[in-house]
Design a protein around this motif. Structure first.
Motif, PDB file in Angstrom:
ATOM      1  N   LYS A  42       0.868  -1.175   0.000  1.00 10.48           N
ATOM      2  CA  LYS A  42       0.000   0.000   0.000  1.00 10.48           C
ATOM      3  C   LYS A  42       0.901   1.220   0.000  1.00 10.48           C
ATOM      4  O   LYS A  42       1.493   1.576   1.021  1.00 10.48           O
ATOM      5  N   ILE A  43       1.037   1.858  -1.163  1.00 15.39           N
ATOM      6  CA  ILE A  43       2.001   2.935  -1.335  1.00 15.39           C
ATOM      7  C   ILE A  43       1.298   4.209  -1.776  1.00 15.39           C
ATOM      8  O   ILE A  43       0.421   4.197  -2.639  1.00 15.39           O
ATOM      9  N   SER A  44       1.709   5.319  -1.179  1.00 10.72           N
ATOM     10  CA  SER A  44       1.236   6.635  -1.612  1.00 10.72           C
ATOM     11  C   SER A  44       2.295   7.252  -2.520  1.00 10.72           C
ATOM     12  O   SER A  44       3.461   7.355  -2.130  1.00 10.72           O
ATOM     13  N   VAL A  45       1.915   7.602  -3.738  1.00  9.56           N
ATOM     14  CA  VAL A  45       2.870   8.170  -4.680  1.00  9.56           C
ATOM     15  C   VAL A  45       2.797   9.697  -4.634  1.00  9.56           C
ATOM     16  O   VAL A  45       1.739  10.275  -4.385  1.00  9.56           O
ATOM     17  N   THR A  46       3.938  10.333  -4.874  1.00 12.99           N
ATOM     18  CA  THR A  46       4.030  11.794  -4.853  1.00 12.99           C
ATOM     19  C   THR A  46       4.195  12.309  -6.270  1.00 12.99           C
ATOM     20  O   THR A  46       5.183  11.996  -6.943  1.00 12.99           O
ATOM     21  N   GLY A  47       3.239  13.083  -6.755  1.00 14.05           N
ATOM     22  CA  GLY A  47       3.290  13.597  -8.115  1.00 14.05           C
ATOM     23  C   GLY A  47       4.030  14.915  -8.220  1.00 14.05           C
ATOM     24  O   GLY A  47       4.172  15.655  -7.244  1.00 14.05           O
ATOM     25  N   CYS A  48       4.489  15.227  -9.415  1.00 16.40           N
ATOM     26  CA  CYS A  48       5.242  16.462  -9.650  1.00 16.40           C
ATOM     27  C   CYS A  48       4.332  17.677  -9.715  1.00 16.40           C
ATOM     28  O   CYS A  48       4.781  18.815  -9.569  1.00 16.40           O
ATOM     29  N   SER A  49       3.036  17.454  -9.957  1.00 14.61           N
ATOM     30  CA  SER A  49       2.117  18.565 -10.142  1.00 14.61           C
ATOM     31  C   SER A  49       0.687  18.068 -10.029  1.00 14.61           C
ATOM     32  O   SER A  49       0.416  16.876 -10.218  1.00 14.61           O
ATOM     33  N   ARG A  50      -0.223  18.971  -9.743  1.00 14.01           N
ATOM     34  CA  ARG A  50      -1.643  18.655  -9.809  1.00 14.01           C
ATOM     35  C   ARG A  50      -2.143  19.041 -11.205  1.00 14.01           C
ATOM     36  O   ARG A  50      -1.860  20.132 -11.679  1.00 14.01           O
ATOM     37  N   THR A  51      -2.887  18.155 -11.816  1.00 13.83           N
ATOM     38  CA  THR A  51      -3.529  18.506 -13.080  1.00 13.83           C
ATOM     39  C   THR A  51      -5.036  18.402 -12.888  1.00 13.83           C
ATOM     40  O   THR A  51      -5.518  17.552 -12.151  1.00 13.83           O
ATOM     41  N   ASP A  52      -5.760  19.293 -13.554  1.00 12.98           N
ATOM     42  CA  ASP A  52      -7.209  19.349 -13.399  1.00 12.98           C
ATOM     43  C   ASP A  52      -7.909  18.273 -14.219  1.00 12.98           C
ATOM     44  O   ASP A  52      -7.293  17.623 -15.083  1.00 12.98           O
ATOM     45  N   ALA A  53      -9.194  18.127 -13.973  1.00 10.11           N
ATOM     46  CA  ALA A  53     -10.017  17.202 -14.750  1.00 10.11           C
ATOM     47  C   ALA A  53      -9.917  17.541 -16.231  1.00 10.11           C
ATOM     48  O   ALA A  53     -10.028  18.702 -16.621  1.00 10.11           O
ATOM     49  N   GLY A  54      -9.677  16.505 -17.045  1.00  5.59           N
ATOM     50  CA  GLY A  54      -9.604  16.697 -18.481  1.00  5.59           C
ATOM     51  C   GLY A  54      -8.240  17.074 -19.019  1.00  5.59           C
ATOM     52  O   GLY A  54      -8.015  17.051 -20.234  1.00  5.59           O
ATOM     53  N   VAL A  55      -7.300  17.433 -18.145  1.00  5.24           N
ATOM     54  CA  VAL A  55      -5.942  17.799 -18.567  1.00  5.24           C
ATOM     55  C   VAL A  55      -5.119  16.533 -18.776  1.00  5.24           C
ATOM     56  O   VAL A  55      -5.260  15.555 -18.045  1.00  5.24           O
ATOM     57  N   HIS A  56      -4.241  16.560 -19.768  1.00  2.00           N
ATOM     58  CA  HIS A  56      -3.449  15.395 -20.152  1.00  2.00           C
ATOM     59  C   HIS A  56      -1.977  15.565 -19.745  1.00  2.00           C
ATOM     60  O   HIS A  56      -1.549  16.656 -19.353  1.00  2.00           O
ATOM     61  N   ALA A  57      -1.223  14.507 -19.864  1.00  3.49           N
ATOM     62  CA  ALA A  57       0.216  14.579 -19.597  1.00  3.49           C
ATOM     63  C   ALA A  57       0.974  13.705 -20.591  1.00  3.49           C
ATOM     64  O   ALA A  57       0.611  12.550 -20.804  1.00  3.49           O
ATOM     65  N   LYS A  58       1.991  14.284 -21.184  1.00  4.77           N
ATOM     66  CA  LYS A  58       2.880  13.526 -22.063  1.00  4.77           C
ATOM     67  C   LYS A  58       4.123  13.046 -21.320  1.00  4.77           C
ATOM     68  O   LYS A  58       4.776  12.088 -21.731  1.00  4.77           O
ATOM     69  N   LYS A  59       4.442  13.742 -20.219  1.00 10.60           N
ATOM     70  CA  LYS A  59       5.568  13.307 -19.384  1.00 10.60           C
ATOM     71  C   LYS A  59       5.318  13.804 -17.959  1.00 10.60           C
ATOM     72  O   LYS A  59       5.643  14.935 -17.613  1.00 10.60           O
ATOM     73  N   TYR A  60       4.727  12.941 -17.169  1.00  7.82           N
ATOM     74  CA  TYR A  60       4.411  13.261 -15.784  1.00  7.82           C
ATOM     75  C   TYR A  60       5.351  12.474 -14.882  1.00  7.82           C
ATOM     76  O   TYR A  60       5.566  11.281 -15.106  1.00  7.82           O
TER      77      TYR A  60
END
Length: 248
Positions: A42-60
């Protein structure tokens, strides 16, 4: 305990943004479920940024601690067997124990896509269709005013104590009817990219003089900038870290 840095790409259409929410499907929860399935932790991951609903990522980028012994170069392959079709792990590397995916970023680059041609039903979730003809040269000539370190309070939604950001580059390219706006900075305020895009669109329509941008910045008044562009045209395009931070 190992600290892993993992890069993803995802189509944000079916997600309520990155960050976990009690009732909604998010990218973070989807990734954590896949990690649990593969790593049995059970792991909590830390993201580089918050992205909103509908927003995409090519390199997250995200990081997490694990006891799992799967070699870093095999982690992405393993996770892709548990991730849905619209989220893909790209590659993974082991980093130092002090590395933090969010706080150690040096720069982030966002891409925004505008369709300035005929409405395309197949692209509706991946761009902003603008019917009025846009003057690209006016938009390009105005881009320079956003460069450098400024207080971007006029280009944000909500409130934040520190609103100064350093914009490294803002480039506008054309590919047929599609306009690509790339903006890199040391960080971004909430909706900052989308408001800058909305302001550039207003300039391209001839409804705002681009030379007014410095005044809008100094005013620190959201009402003076353009509209907030819709989320579906926005992509987190790249995230950079100091090599020394990754290798610690």
């Amino acid at each position: 305990m190992r600290n892993l840095l993992l890069y993803l790409e995802y189509d944000g259409t079916n997600y309520h943004g990155w960050q976990i929410q009690p009732e909604d499907i998010t990218v973070q929860k989807t990734v954590e479920d896949a990690v649990f399935k593969i790593f049995k932790e059970k792991i909590s991951v830390t993201g580089c940024s918050r992205t909103d609903a509908g927003v995409h990522a090519k390199k997250y980028a995200l990081s997490f601690f694990t006891e799992c012994k799967i070699p870093a170069e095999r982690v992405a392959v393993a996770l892709n067997t548990a991730l849905p079709y619209d989220v893909r792990a790209l590659y993974c590397t082991e980093v130092g124990e002090n590395f933090h995916a969010r706080f150690d970023t040096v720069s982030k680059t966002y891409q925004y896509i505008i369709n300035n041609g005929k409405y395309d039903v197949f692209m509706r979730n991946y761009c902003w269709t603008v019917k009025s003809a846009l003057d690209i040269e006016k938009m390009r000539s105005s881009a320079k005013y956003f460069l450098g370190k400024h207080d971007f309070k006029s280009f944000m939604t909500g409130e934040k104590d520190v609103t100064v950001r350093n914009v490294f580059s803002l480039d506008i390219t054309e590919n047929g009817d599609f306009i690509n706006i790339f903006i890199s900075a040391d960080g971004f305020l909430y909706n900052m990219v989308r408001i800058i895009v909305g302001t550039l669109k207003k300039i391209g329509e001839g409804k705002l003089d681009g030379e007014k941008i410095p005044e809008i910045i100094l005013a620190r008044d959201r009402s003076l900038a353009g509209e907030t562009a819709p989320p579906q045209g926005l992509y987190l395009y790249d995230v950079k870290y100091e090599v020394s931070e990754i290798l610690k």
